[in-house]
Design an enzyme around this catalytic site. Structure first.
Site, PDB file in Angstrom:
ATOM      1  N   ASP A 281       0.828  -1.211   0.000  1.00 24.05           N
ATOM      2  CA  ASP A 281       0.000   0.000   0.000  1.00 24.05           C
ATOM      3  C   ASP A 281       0.863   1.263   0.000  1.00 24.05           C
ATOM      4  OD1 ASP A 281       1.025  -0.264   2.522  1.00 24.05           O
ATOM      5  OD2 ASP A 281      -0.818   0.266   3.580  1.00 24.05           O
TER       6      ASP A 281
ATOM      7  N   ASP B 216       7.200  -4.275  14.292  1.00 24.52           N
ATOM      8  CA  ASP B 216       7.703  -2.905  14.180  1.00 24.52           C
ATOM      9  C   ASP B 216       7.911  -2.269  15.553  1.00 24.52           C
ATOM     10  OD1 ASP B 216       4.971  -3.047  14.498  1.00 24.52           O
ATOM     11  OD2 ASP B 216       4.495  -1.395  13.149  1.00 24.52           O
TER      12      ASP B 216
END
Length: 522
Positions: free
Chosen positions: A287, A365
């Site tokens: 994306d 992350d």
């Protein structure tokens, strides 16, 4: 008459003795029985005479002949052994010389091809399969990924060039790593809009050989797979083989997607570094849309990342990169940050070797932002982002998208980073200038910035915070992201967040003498 008969008898006896003497001399003068003649075959009569010459003399001659022949055969065998050993040793030498010559020819050819950047080289399809527990089909890009970066001589040459360039803290990236292959790993799942990402990557890619695109797909979504497959040899399409659900604690069932993402990242990065034998990679997601100088940016920063041990990634993303918070006149400006940005980031194989054994099962992350992984290392980020995200829907359910991410400004000006001296990003140089600039800036209140009447010039100005709460209050009032991960603010470096506010450079900073982040500020 008697005398005459006696003479005849003597004469006959003499002839008999003479004849036998001649016969004996003849037999003694014959060549050895059964000896191979010059023609290669046994002499006639050999069978009978080897058969059985009667008497002790015959047996002695036979035994002597056998011994003599055995000795000759042994001598010949030893000679042949020596000859065989010599032939074998020479053959090994010839093989080594041939192999060395072949490698030197291939090295010279590869270097020549890379130097001239023959990006018009026709694609070479990969028809093999990747075996990682299960097998998943691989379609190869224009140049097989695993064959480009395995040349140890080229890596040695690049390391030497980088070492020479970083002497005296100066890095000239225009010649620092012209030949290193920087693959782009696209993490995909079930978004058919991956086409938008791939279209821009292929549009701006200067060389398929130097920037092979690997699309790693999870989820097994057939329509997305068809979209990726439509690019043919322009990309390499690999598929995560394990699509099973992951056993998690009952309270984490709603986070199943985060577990699968972490599993996919681990598998995909192992493919790039171990199966395709790459030395670095730039990771993007399905994306993200990239800027025109996306490839130029990472090409120029590769030698900086390679040479500075206080860095552990290069990111194309600015968390506070909204249009009003960045300087549009400084597209070339780059910063150090202690906050791991992600969203288009470069990783070295050496760093992956450190991270992979302890890779988390979920929330990778945020795990990267923990001090145990970061180890006081920083990343490079741009003033103006080289990626933007258009994926509102996902496992994060659009967290921050409507408030922040949709407003991130994407750079449109091509900056020739490889022609610039980026040595100012090396820690010693950067810190000295950065600390001086921040703490020599006039200390102001938020009200002064909001009203602006009493302030003259574009800054920089400093707003000081002293606690977690004051940081959050100031951040919200100034329009920057207020969340912290392991005590580190987004885009922060040494606790300082740098941004533009109403056209003025502002440093949201802790008191001078800052030492370390407080992980309780999370």
């Amino acid at each position: 008459m008697v005398r005459k008969k006696g003479s005849l008898i003597l004469c006959g006896a003499f002839l008999f003795v003479a004849w036998n003497a001649l016969l004996l001399l003849y037999l003694w003068g014959r060549p050895p029985i059964g000896r191979l003649g010059e023609g290669g075959g046994a002499e006639p009569g050999g069978k009978e005479e080897w058969g059985m010459g009667g008497g002790k003399g015959g047996r002695a001659n036979l035994a002597g002949e056998v011994i003599r022949l055995a000795e000759e055969v042994e001598i010949q065998l030893e000679t042949q052994k020596k000859l065989l050993k010599q032939i074998e040793s020479h053959r090994a030498v010839w093989a080594r010389q041939k192999d060395i010559g072949k490698r030197e020819t291939e090295d010279a050819k590869e270097v020549k091809e890379k130097v001239v950047h023959q990006s018009s080289k026709p694609p070479l399809p990969l028809k093999d399969r990747v075996d990682d527990g299960d097998q998943s089909e691989v379609k190869q890009t224009q140049n097989p990924v695993h064959t480009v970066a395995s040349d140890s001589k080229l890596e040695q040459q690049q390391d030497t060039e980088i070492k020479e360039e970083t002497e005296n803290n100066k890095v000239v990236t225009s010649t620092g790593s012209p030949e290193v292959v920087i693959p782009i790993l696209v993490i995909a799942c079930d978004r058919v809009t991956v086409k938008r990402s791939l279209d821009r990557l292929i549009q701006y890619r200067p060389s398929p050989e130097l920037y092979p695109i690997i699309v790693s797909q999870d989820c097994g979504h057939a329509e997305t797979a068809r979209v990726i497959g439509s690019y043919g040899d322009q990309v390499t399409h690999i598929s995560q083989p394990d699509l099973s659900d992951i056993r998690v604690r009952p309270e984490h069932r709603k986070f199943q997607g985060y577990y699968k993402i972490a599993r996919h990242y681990r598998w995909a990065l192992n493919q790039v570094f171990n199966t395709f034998s790459q030395s670095t990679v730039v990771i993007v997601e399905d994306d993200l849309e990239v800027a025109p100088d996306f490839f130029e940016y990472f090409r120029a920063l590769y030698p900086i990342l390679r040479s500075d041990p206080t860095l552990w990634c290069v990111s194309a993303w600015n968390d506070n990169g909204r249009d009003a918070l960045v300087d549009p006149s400084k597209a070339e400006l780059l910063h150090r940050t202690d906050f791991f940005p992600g969203l288009g980031w470069m990783l070295l194989k050496e760093m992956w070797n450190e991270l992979e054994p302890k890779w988390p099962s979920a929330f990778w992350d945020d795990w990267m932002r923990q001090p145990e992984q970061r180890k006081d290392r920083s990343c490079i980020r741009p003033e103006i982002s080289r990626t933007i995200t258009f994926g509102r829907k996902g496992v994060s359910l659009g967290q921050f998208f409507d408030q922040y991410l949709r407003y991130i400004k994407l750079n449109t000006e091509f900056v020739p980073f490889t022609k610039q001296d980026l040595s100012y990003l090396l820690k010693e140089k950067y810190d000295e200038k950065f600390i001086k600039e921040v703490y020599s800036a006039p200390l102001v209140k938020i009200e002064d910035l909001q009203q602006g009447g009493s302030l003259k010039g574009p800054g920089p100005y400093m707003v000081q915070y002293s606690s977690r709460d004051s940081f959050k209050v100031f951040s919200r009032n100034l329009g920057v992201m207020d969340d912290l991960k392991s005590g580190v603010p987004r885009t922060g470096y040494r606790g300082v967040v740098s941004f533009l506010y109403r056209g003025r450079r502002v440093f949201l900073a802790p008191p001078e003498g800052w030492m370390q982040y407080d992980i309780s500020w999370s």
